[in-house]
Design a protein around this motif. Structure first.
Motif, PDB file in Angstrom:
ATOM      1  N   LEU A 188     -39.704 -45.949 -18.006  1.00  0.00           N
ATOM      2  CA  LEU A 188     -39.133 -45.177 -17.217  1.00  0.00           C
ATOM      3  C   LEU A 188     -37.413 -45.368 -17.660  1.00  0.00           C
ATOM      4  O   LEU A 188     -37.174 -46.500 -17.826  1.00  0.00           O
ATOM      5  CB  LEU A 188     -39.101 -45.342 -15.822  1.00  0.00           C
ATOM      6  N   GLU A 189     -36.594 -44.586 -17.566  1.00  0.00           N
ATOM      7  CA  GLU A 189     -35.291 -44.702 -17.737  1.00  0.00           C
ATOM      8  C   GLU A 189     -34.508 -44.886 -16.580  1.00  0.00           C
ATOM      9  O   GLU A 189     -34.037 -44.117 -15.827  1.00  0.00           O
ATOM     10  CB  GLU A 189     -34.470 -43.572 -18.871  1.00  0.00           C
ATOM     11  N   ILE A 225     -28.927 -55.685 -25.537  1.00  0.00           N
ATOM     12  CA  ILE A 225     -28.785 -54.210 -25.382  1.00  0.00           C
ATOM     13  C   ILE A 225     -27.619 -53.943 -26.274  1.00  0.00           C
ATOM     14  O   ILE A 225     -26.749 -54.547 -26.603  1.00  0.00           O
ATOM     15  CB  ILE A 225     -28.688 -53.615 -24.031  1.00  0.00           C
ATOM     16  N   GLU A 226     -27.774 -52.583 -26.697  1.00  0.00           N
ATOM     17  CA  GLU A 226     -26.793 -52.017 -27.539  1.00  0.00           C
ATOM     18  C   GLU A 226     -26.262 -50.470 -27.102  1.00  0.00           C
ATOM     19  O   GLU A 226     -27.219 -49.909 -26.797  1.00  0.00           O
ATOM     20  CB  GLU A 226     -27.354 -52.002 -28.848  1.00  0.00           C
ATOM     21  N   GLN A 227     -24.859 -50.306 -26.964  1.00  0.00           N
ATOM     22  CA  GLN A 227     -24.609 -48.952 -26.503  1.00  0.00           C
ATOM     23  C   GLN A 227     -24.888 -47.923 -27.279  1.00  0.00           C
ATOM     24  O   GLN A 227     -24.675 -47.931 -28.579  1.00  0.00           O
ATOM     25  CB  GLN A 227     -23.092 -49.256 -26.039  1.00  0.00           C
ATOM     26  N   GLU A 228     -25.488 -46.928 -26.619  1.00  0.00           N
ATOM     27  CA  GLU A 228     -25.642 -45.414 -27.409  1.00  0.00           C
ATOM     28  C   GLU A 228     -24.441 -45.015 -27.559  1.00  0.00           C
ATOM     29  O   GLU A 228     -23.516 -45.016 -26.980  1.00  0.00           O
ATOM     30  CB  GLU A 228     -26.531 -44.817 -26.717  1.00  0.00           C
ATOM     31  N   PRO A 229     -24.279 -44.132 -28.748  1.00  0.00           N
ATOM     32  CA  PRO A 229     -23.160 -43.377 -28.998  1.00  0.00           C
ATOM     33  C   PRO A 229     -22.885 -42.415 -27.925  1.00  0.00           C
ATOM     34  O   PRO A 229     -23.379 -42.411 -27.054  1.00  0.00           O
ATOM     35  CB  PRO A 229     -23.531 -42.417 -30.427  1.00  0.00           C
ATOM     36  N   TRP A 239     -27.691 -47.646 -22.583  1.00  0.00           N
ATOM     37  CA  TRP A 239     -27.761 -48.649 -23.516  1.00  0.00           C
ATOM     38  C   TRP A 239     -29.217 -48.730 -24.052  1.00  0.00           C
ATOM     39  O   TRP A 239     -30.264 -48.493 -23.117  1.00  0.00           O
ATOM     40  CB  TRP A 239     -27.393 -50.077 -22.892  1.00  0.00           C
ATOM     41  N   ARG A 240     -29.610 -49.241 -25.334  1.00  0.00           N
ATOM     42  CA  ARG A 240     -30.775 -49.186 -25.827  1.00  0.00           C
ATOM     43  C   ARG A 240     -31.332 -50.846 -25.962  1.00  0.00           C
ATOM     44  O   ARG A 240     -30.430 -51.536 -26.287  1.00  0.00           O
ATOM     45  CB  ARG A 240     -30.613 -48.731 -27.292  1.00  0.00           C
ATOM     46  N   LYS A 245     -37.863 -51.269 -25.922  1.00  0.00           N
ATOM     47  CA  LYS A 245     -38.249 -50.848 -24.591  1.00  0.00           C
ATOM     48  C   LYS A 245     -37.583 -49.864 -23.832  1.00  0.00           C
ATOM     49  O   LYS A 245     -37.289 -49.890 -22.516  1.00  0.00           O
ATOM     50  CB  LYS A 245     -38.515 -52.109 -23.739  1.00  0.00           C
ATOM     51  N   GLY A 246     -36.714 -49.132 -24.660  1.00  0.00           N
ATOM     52  CA  GLY A 246     -36.226 -47.610 -24.081  1.00  0.00           C
ATOM     53  C   GLY A 246     -34.832 -48.116 -23.698  1.00  0.00           C
ATOM     54  O   GLY A 246     -33.953 -48.786 -24.276  1.00  0.00           O
ATOM     55  N   LEU A 247     -34.427 -47.317 -22.612  1.00  0.00           N
ATOM     56  CA  LEU A 247     -32.918 -47.097 -22.328  1.00  0.00           C
ATOM     57  C   LEU A 247     -32.514 -47.403 -21.182  1.00  0.00           C
ATOM     58  O   LEU A 247     -33.448 -47.361 -20.321  1.00  0.00           O
ATOM     59  CB  LEU A 247     -32.291 -45.496 -22.837  1.00  0.00           C
TER      60      LEU A 247
END
Ligand code: SAM
Ligand code: SF4
Length: 332
Positions: A188-189, A225-229, A239-240, A245-247
């Motif tokens: 789930l996001e 985690i890494e921020q999405e564009p 964040w990914r 394991k998703g966002l």
């Protein structure tokens, strides 16, 4: 019927409006403390609530004339509106992305039929995984039903199912990591929402807001985690998880307002068009619909409303004025 194709509906700050949020009712089967009072909520009289045909007409004008791409149904609790699936079907027939935001209390019974009716996306509100706290926060002992609703939505094929969690300091901020883990484990996001000054009882205080930076730090301490564009017009920063394991997202309305990218207008259950959650002005489309105005005249009203859309909400200004309506009446 317009003779030419759609054209952009542009507000005074150059933003193109393409997203319509519709509150289909102001009523609800929950009484979340950050949204509604326990008792004494004044309901809009039924005669003032837009019919499905009126709602669909406004939506059709937005789609045909201005190329709207998305419609989100909310409330109040949209699923308690009688024959809600039929409305979904009518709106899906316009050929746009139809989404719903729900508390999921009864979703287990209708998830599959909503999917079959053409619903594209679903956001479910879940602020805690603790049964007693759930009952304190929503004033209803419904956690098990909501969890069943989430499972039913996934079973019906909604992908991803997004979870909205409003975080209030001292209430459920201790569950941030547990909620994030729940999202990771169930595909789930989860999107954490900063508590906004739209509660009916006026108990919002800045000190109760848990801000985006803190939320991201707490989650990042547990999982890299890494921020999405750039998020575009969507309200959530995302964040990914680096382990795949998703966002996870945050809607930072208070600490990092995203008004510069806003593409939304809102229609209340009683047919008032609002250009912002926090707007203090409304434009009465119900009166226009019921006075027999033509599509051209209604489109003209929508354009005039959008012509007043402000640059951004003023939560962080000393002169901030709370809207007269609370979240369930506006349609979050
Ligand atoms: N009843 C449905 C639900 O709860 O999902 C739809 C309507 S509800 C008003 C839409 C969203 O607004 C929910 O995710 C809810 O948690 C959020 N919300 C309500 N009051 C809020 C507040 N004061 N601050 C931030 N979010 C709020
Ligand atoms: Fe109802 Fe949604 Fe408001 Fe909770 S947040 S009281 S479920 S409208």
């Amino acid at each position: 019927m317009s003779t030419s194709g759609p054209r952009d509906l542009v507000d005074p700050y150059g933003r193109v409006v393409r997203d319509l949020r519709i509150a289909v009712t102001d009523r609800c089967n929950f009484r979340c403390t950050y949204c509604m009072p326990e008792e004494g909520m004044e309901w809009i009289p039924r005669s003032e609530i837009l019919t499905f045909e009126e709602i669909t007409r406004v939506a059709r004008i937005c789609v045909e004339r201005y190329g709207f791409e998305g419609i989100r149904l909310t409330g109040g609790e949209p699923t308690i509106r009688h024959d809600f699936t039929r409305l979904v079907e009518q709106l899906a027939g316009l050929g746009v992305d139809v989404a719903v935001t729900t508390n999921a209390a009864t979703l287990r019974n209708i998830a599959h039929e909503l999917r079959a009716a053409g619903l594209h996306r679903i956001n479910i509100s879940l602020d805690t995984l603790d049964r007693a706290k759930f009952e304190r926060m929503t004033r209803r002992d419904e956690l098990d039903h909501v969890l069943a609703g989430i499972a039913a939505a996934q079973d019906a094929g909604f992908e991803p199912v997004k979870i909205n969690a409003v975080i209030e300091r001292g209430v459920n901020d201790d569950e941030l990591v547990d909620l994030a883990r729940f999202g990771r484990e169930h595909g789930l996001e989860v999107r954490f929402i900063e508590f906004m000054p739209l509660d009916a009882t006026d108990e919002w205080q800045r000190s109760k807001v848990v801000g985006q930076d803190e939320i991201v730090r707490l989650i990042g301490e547990v999982w890299p985690i890494e921020q999405e564009p750039a998020r575009g017009a969507a309200p959530a920063d995302r964040w990914r998880y680096l382990d795949g394991k998703g966002l996870v997202g945050v809607i930072p309305t208070v600490t990092k307002p995203f008004c510069g990218d806003c593409d939304r207008v809102r229609l209340t259950a009683d047919g008032q068009l609002r250009t912002c959650l926090f707007a203090t002005d409304e434009f009465d489309l119900r009166a226009a619909l019921r006075a027999g105005e033509t599509d051209d005249q209604i489109a003209d009203r929508i354009e005039r409303a959008v012509g007043t859309k402000w640059a951004g909400q003023q939560i962080n200004q000393v002169n901030f004025i709370r809207p007269k309506r609370n979240m369930s009446q506006i349609g979050g």
